[in-house]
Design an enzyme around this catalytic site. Structure first.
Site, PDB file in Angstrom:
ATOM      1  N   GLU A   3       1.080  -0.927  -0.297  1.00 42.84           N
ATOM      2  CA  GLU A   3      -0.085   0.282  -0.027  1.00 42.84           C
ATOM      3  C   GLU A   3       1.041   1.087  -0.043  1.00 42.84           C
ATOM      4  O   GLU A   3       0.486   2.154   0.677  1.00 42.84           O
ATOM      5  CB  GLU A   3      -0.634   0.166   1.338  1.00 42.84           C
ATOM      6  CG  GLU A   3      -1.961  -1.334   1.174  1.00 42.84           C
ATOM      7  CD  GLU A   3      -3.187  -0.993   1.907  1.00 42.84           C
ATOM      8  OE1 GLU A   3      -2.708   0.187   2.835  1.00 42.84           O
ATOM      9  OE2 GLU A   3      -3.758  -1.803   1.727  1.00 42.84           O
ATOM     10  N   GLU A  27      -4.567  -9.249   0.820  1.00 42.79           N
ATOM     11  CA  GLU A  27      -5.318  -8.476   1.873  1.00 42.79           C
ATOM     12  C   GLU A  27      -6.792  -8.366   1.610  1.00 42.79           C
ATOM     13  O   GLU A  27      -6.978  -7.878   0.982  1.00 42.79           O
ATOM     14  CB  GLU A  27      -4.512  -7.269   2.675  1.00 42.79           C
ATOM     15  CG  GLU A  27      -3.561  -7.173   3.067  1.00 42.79           C
ATOM     16  CD  GLU A  27      -3.259  -5.406   3.875  1.00 42.79           C
ATOM     17  OE1 GLU A  27      -3.981  -4.641   4.962  1.00 42.79           O
ATOM     18  OE2 GLU A  27      -2.105  -5.292   3.855  1.00 42.79           O
TER      19      GLU A  27
HETATM   20  C1  GAL Z   1      -4.601  -1.830   5.432  1.00 38.85           C
HETATM   21  C2  GAL Z   1      -2.619  -1.980   6.220  1.00 38.85           C
HETATM   22  C3  GAL Z   1      -2.548  -3.056   7.024  1.00 38.85           C
HETATM   23  C4  GAL Z   1      -3.460  -2.619   8.172  1.00 38.85           C
HETATM   24  C5  GAL Z   1      -4.778  -2.022   7.121  1.00 38.85           C
HETATM   25  C6  GAL Z   1      -5.670  -2.083   8.021  1.00 38.85           C
HETATM   26  O1  GAL Z   1      -4.649  -0.446   4.779  1.00 38.85           O
HETATM   27  O2  GAL Z   1      -2.016  -2.510   4.612  1.00 38.85           O
HETATM   28  O3  GAL Z   1      -1.459  -2.334   7.520  1.00 38.85           O
HETATM   29  O4  GAL Z   1      -2.944  -1.249   8.528  1.00 38.85           O
HETATM   30  O5  GAL Z   1      -5.182  -2.031   6.593  1.00 38.85           O
HETATM   31  O6  GAL Z   1      -6.655  -2.229   7.444  1.00 38.85           O
END
Ligand code: GAL
Length: 946
Positions: free
Chosen positions: A433, A509
């Site tokens: 990100e 993610e």
């Molecule tokens: C993503 C990020 C993670 C964490 C997550 C929380 O954007 O890559 O490290 O912060 O969001 O929702």
């Protein structure tokens, strides 16, 4: 004889074998001294950096604190790994990212940590190469050896090694000093602070295999594996060295399965020679998720037939392939990736994880069917990857920060060199990100450079990066062979697949859903989020919807849930006083939230039936309660107090739900497969808590000073039912060869302490004055408690020349120290250093030591001390300089108030708490006792075995 004795002592001290000619690799985690410095006030940072010539100006110009002469006797003694952040209280002024622990910018007094340790290196090591290797220090560490500056490592996540050969005091003590500065954050999540990974002392011949110098890849064809072995041999000596090399490959049972001899090799002085060879292995046992078979490659380097270095590389033989249309293949077999993201942070201990805890955590993740782990967002601790290799779980190994400058490329290379032999690692992640660049052309360029660079270092695994931008942008989605998608809620993998059909895609993610373990109604005052798997808002989707997306598309490799474990920091959607996340499938302790049962149903291989919520809803009688079943049965029938509430059909990757009006009693689910009853799950209304219960994850541990047992604390009612809503406070005491190293309960808004440790306060001796006297006797009037020395000279006003000695046969010094209020069990010690050749010390007029000739630890009786000002008088014969540049000690020492750790305790949260016990090294029975108000105590016995 003396030499032999020293050697024995040194070797014994390091717990090693007899002196060796080949490589030695010692763990030196034990017995470090620790104290806080200060990030903004150098006077509280031991005047570090204030010398006219600093350690950066001249070699060997380490300042006071970096030298062996510095007096660290009053410092805390501890073993590594150590995370000082987790020991800090919570404070609203702390950073949200670091879970409001009182470190960082607003806490300069708790953001610099100094560590000191003495190691003995025998004279027989002279001529060898000696190095110190740190697996990771958070962060911006500086290291000195014997007052010599070794270097600085900004990263809190990369390992680093210093060649200390030329700085060693052979046949004597060697002072290691480390300064860590945790003022800045590298991430936006809890990162810990200090030497939170292992430290090693390495000894080799000058001719040796370079650190991380082997790289073994394999190709598997027709029942054979062709291994390509590359070994970097380094010559740290002045002469050209001729050598031969032998490889022996052994299987997991230790059986030799292949060998190779390599002759007529050489390496020039201070050069590194790459030695490349091939080894064929018949009928290799492949490294797989169910059978993670590991081979060991033992590489021996010979000089004139004499073995001078032996280096072992653990490898797994396996093939991996990412297919743009069919997803991921391991050993030619399709595997859907069912992964989780995790930070290195656990209840009680923070980032300082004993190796056993890495194993516990991976086992927890595997227990619900997860087969992959993403090291978000940084290079992991090496032992984590060892566990992943051993237990069979796939890994995305992640570089900290995207970039193609020399610094970032070098960091990436160090990560790949270190981890490239781990069969568990299937991809190198070059970024996560990166909002500033991921949608831009510059991002595409950087990603392309990094991907190309990765290929140049390791052509066997693809680079990936986790993308959170928009599909169709000109950024990193245009260049990566393997694209990681963070969150399908706002971008379509199908669109990306259409745009770039040759690209492989996986979900790096997914989730970021919120749940508090064991809680089923929202309570914003308590910061409680119900544990039903529901999208928190339109910016998220549920775990179930995420998985359905990935499960139903062949072209997607699989997905990684955000997150496996809860962690400190990012307490989304709340802020203070929440200090940890709600994202996890399991809480900070590793206790299942209900989502883990959903995953176990569809990710695992066993039949599953799990009902939620609990059935203790006093006050909600007659009101509707949402009841869910997570299961992989074909059908589930629900009964309330034996009355059927209907049978429902389960859809794949789904769950079932009912609305049930609450009546106390028993809610039972029966699961059917092929029409046959296969499972039942029952939840019952319980009575009040009555008895404590302790369960360990092992009944024996190794008596090795590191092994651990994870203890679950629960409470049962008078009928023996676990009470899921209990919040009792439980106290812990321990007997035998074990210590408690952390407690937790998985409540993300608990401000209770994680660790109960001793408190060390120090009081310097101030306003030191002096008066010359004719003799060391007859000074009674000058050493009384209340004598007023205002008119005396400041101490050491005159240089301590031989002439001074003629006019000053003796001196009386007076000073003061200020004590805070102390507890009854505190030990107050004067760590005295001689400011006289011989001296007697008086505290508040009472003689505490006579005729001291050297440093002493003087325990001061409480009844001679006062809270506030205390006087100290020292009657001494002067220390004189022989040469003008001689150093003489002018520091009489300091007073330490040592308060032992209070009793460990923790509240239960939703019925559970966790205690981590560690071996103290000796064999025997460890007994943990839990007590609580109005509760029958419980004792757990664990055997520590040699
Ligand atoms: C993503 C990020 C993670 C964490 C997550 C929380 O954007 O890559 O490290 O912060 O969001 O929702």
């Amino acid at each position: 004889m003396k030499k032999l004795f020293t050697l024995l002592l040194a070797v014994a001290g390091l717990g090693s074998l007899w002196a060796q000619t080949t490589r030695e690799h010692f763990n030196i985690d034990k017995g470090w001294r620790f104290a806080f410095g200060h990030a903004t006030d150098f006077t509280k940072d031991y005047n570090y950096g204030t010398n006219y010539f600093s350690h950066l100006a001249k070699t060997g110009y380490g300042e006071g604190i970096t030298t062996a002469a510095f007096d660290d006797r009053s410092w805390r003694l501890l073993n590594l790994p150590h995370d000082w952040a987790v020991e800090q209280p919570f404070d609203q002024k702390g950073s949200l990212s670091h879970g409001f622990k009182a470190i960082g910018r607003n806490f300069p007094e708790a953001s610099i940590g100094w560590y000191r340790k003495v190691i003995n290196i025998p004279e027989s090591d002279f001529g060898r190469r000696i190095s110190l290797a740190f697996d990771g220090v958070y962060r911006n560490s500086e290291v000195w050896v014997n007052g010599h500056y070794m270097g600085n490592e900004p990263s809190g996540y990369l390992g680093f090694e210093y060649d200390i050969t030329d700085y060693v005091n052979y046949g004597g003590d060697n002072q290691i000093v480390v300064r860590a500065d945790a003022t800045f954050e590298e991430g936006w999540f809890y990162e810990g602070a200090g030497i939170y990974r292992h430290v090693w002392l390495n000894k080799t011949d000058k001719l040796h295999v370079a650190t991380d110098g082997t790289f073994v890849t394999s190709e598997v064809k027709d029942g054979q594996a062709e291994l390509s072995i590359s070994v970097a041999v380094q010559n740290d000596g002045l002469q050209r060295r001729n050598f031969t090399m032998k490889h022996i490959l052994t299987d997991a049972q230790g059986k030799e399965v292949a060998t190779d001899n390599l002759l007529e090799l050489y390496v020039l002085p201070y050069k590194t020679q790459e030695v490349v060879s091939q080894l064929t292995l018949d009928k290799p046992v492949l490294w797989d998720l169910d059978n993670p078979h590991l081979y060991t490659l033992t590489t021996t380097v010979y000089d004139n037939g004499k073995a001078i270095d032996t280096y072992t590389t653990t490898i797994g033989i396996r093939t991996i392939r990412f297919d743009n249309n069919e997803g991921f293949f391991l050993n030619g077999k399709h595997v859907k990736i069912k992964g989780t993201n995790n930070h290195q942070d656990h209840a009680g201990v923070g980032s300082a994880m004993p190796d056993g805890l890495q194993e516990y955590r991976i086992k927890v993740l595997k227990s619900f069917g997860s087969n992959a782990y993403r090291c978000s967002h940084n290079p992991p601790t090496p032992e984590l990857l060892d566990v992943c290799d051993r237990l069979g779980i796939l890994v995305i190994d992640e570089h900290r920060m995207m970039g193609s400058s020399l610094l970032q490329k070098d960091d990436l290379k160090r990560l790949i060199d270190r981890d490239r032999n781990h069969p568990s690692v299937i991809s190198w992640s070059v970024g996560n990100e990166e909002w500033g660049i991921e949608n831009k052309v510059s991002g595409a360029r950087i990603a392309q450079t990094m991907q190309g660079y990765v290929k140049s270092l390791d052509s066997t695994r693809p680079a990936t990066a986790a993308f959170s931008g928009s599909i169709g942008s000109k950024g990193i989605t245009t260049t990566l062979d393997l694209l990681g998608i963070n969150y399908i809620v706002n971008k379509s993998t199908d669109d990306q697949h259409k745009l770039f059909p040759a690209q492989s895609i996986w979900g790096t993610e997914e989730g970021s859903t919120h749940a508090t373990r064991g809680v089923y109604f929202r309570d914003d005052e308590k910061h409680h989020i119900p544990a039903y798997d529901k999208a928190p808002n339109s910016s998220f989707i549920s775990i179930e919807d995420g998985w359905k997306h990935y499960a139903s598309r062949d072209y997607l490799g699989g997905m990684f849930i955000w997150t496996g474990f809860d962690y400190r920091g990012e307490p989304t959607p709340y802020a203070w006083p929440s200090i940890g996340t709600y994202f996890g499938m399991v809480d900070q302790c590793g206790f299942y939230k209900d989502d883990a049962w959903y995953l176990k149903s569809w990710w695992g291989n066993e039949p599953v039936l799990h009902l939620l919520p609990h059935w203790n809803w006093e006050g909600k009688e007659g009101q509707p309660i949402e009841v869910w079943a997570h299961s992989n049965c074909d059908e589930v029938e629900l009964f309330l107090n034996k009355k059927s509430l209907g049978k429902k059909k389960m859809e794949a990757n789904s769950h079932l739900q009912w609305m049930v009006n609450y009546t106390p009693g028993t809610l039972e689910a029966v699961g059917y497969k092929n029409g046959k009853k296969v499972l039942t799950d029952r939840i019952q209304t319980t009575k009040a808590p009555a008895t404590l219960a302790l369960t360990g994850n092992a009944s024996t541990i190794k008596a090795n000073d590191t092994d651990i047992v994870m203890v679950t604390v629960a409470v049962k009612d008078k009928n023996g039912l676990a009470v899921p809503t209990a919040e009792d406070e439980v106290g812990f005491s321990i007997k035998g060869p074990g210590r408690i190293i952390g407690v937790g309960n998985g409540n993300p808004s608990s401000l209770e302490r994680d660790r109960f440790i001793e408190t060390i306060e120090t009081a310097p001796i101030e306003n030191l004055k002096e008066k010359i006297v004719t003799a060391t006797t007859g000074n009674e009037a000058l050493v009384t408690e209340s004598y007023d020395a205002t008119g005396w000279d400041n101490a050491f006003k005159d240089d301590r020349t031989q002439e001074f000695g003629q006019k000053a046969p003796a001196l009386v010094y007076r000073g003061s120290f200020t004590l805070p209020q102390w507890q009854k069990d505190a030990t107050i010690t004067l760590f005295s250093s001689n400011i006289g050749v011989e001296q007697s010390v008086y505290v508040n007029g009472k003689l505490v030591a006579a005729n001291l000739k050297q440093k002493a630890e003087l325990v001061l009786p409480h009844d001679i001390l006062h809270t506030g000002a205390n006087s100290i008088a020292i009657v001494a014969t002067p220390i004189l300089k022989n040469r003008p540049w001689d150093f003489i000690n002018m520091n009489p020492g300091l007073v330490r108030i040592f308060t032992p750790a209070p009793q460990w305790k923790r509240k239960l949260f939703s019925g559970l708490a966790q205690v981590i016990i560690q071996s103290t090294g000796e064999a025997g029975s460890i007994e943990l006792t839990a007590t609580g108000n109005g509760l029958k105590p419980a004792t757990l016995t664990v055997k520590a075995q040699k």
